[in-house]
Design an enzyme around this catalytic site. Sequence first.
Site, short mmCIF file in Angstrom:
data_model
loop_
_atom_site.label_atom_id
_atom_site.label_comp_id
_atom_site.label_asym_id
_atom_site.label_seq_id
_atom_site.Cartn_x
_atom_site.Cartn_y
_atom_site.Cartn_z
N GLY A 9 0.83 -1.19 0.00
CA GLY A 9 0.00 0.00 0.00
C GLY A 9 0.87 1.24 0.00
O GLY A 9 1.99 1.23 -0.50
N CYS A 10 0.37 2.28 0.57
CA CYS A 10 1.06 3.57 0.63
C CYS A 10 2.44 3.43 1.27
O CYS A 10 2.55 2.91 2.37
CB CYS A 10 0.19 4.52 1.43
SG CYS A 10 1.01 6.00 2.00
#
Length: 174
Positions: A9-10
Site C-alpha cells: 500500500g502507501c
Amino acid sequence: MAEAIFAGGCFWCTEAVFKQLGGVHSVESGYIGGSVENPSYKQVCSGNTGHAEAIRIGFDPAVIGYADLLDIFFATHDPTQLNRQGNDIGTQYRSAIFPLDDAQRSEAEAAISRAQPDWPAPIVTTIEGPATWYPAEDYHQDYWDGEGQRNPYCLAVIPPKLAKLKKGFAERLG
C-alpha cells in the site's frame, strides 16, 4: 547489513511502521516492479507504469531477521486485498515482496504460509522480481516524521498500524 523490499500500500504508511524496529538502519520509499525507467510519483500514481509504491529496508540480521520483517509486514497491512489498501486502489498499492535472492524467496513463501491462518480470506501478496529499485522523490522520504503529521490521510491510517505493531511486536521495537 542486509536489505528487504516490500510493497504493502502507501509507502508512507509502510515506512512509518518499519522505522520503529530495532535492527532497522534505514527505510527508503521508492518504486519497483514496473516498466518505466526512473518513474515519478505522478507517473506511478497513474497506475500505468506497473510499479508498486514500496520500501527498501536496511537491517542488521543479527538483531532482526528477514523472517521477522516478513511477519511484521503481514501483520501490519491487509495482504488479502488485491491491488489496494483501504482507499488506495490500483496496482501501485499491491501487496508484494521483492526478494533479493533465492533464500529470501523461500522465506517469503514460508511467511505467506505462516500468515494465512491469521486472515479470513486468501493472501494475495505476490512474490515478484528481480526488479530495478528507484528511490522516490526526496519529499516522500521520512514523510511521517514531518508532513505526515499534518496529513489527514496519514493521521487516519498510520496510528492504527503503529498501535498494531506495538501490540504484536513490542519486543522488536527500537
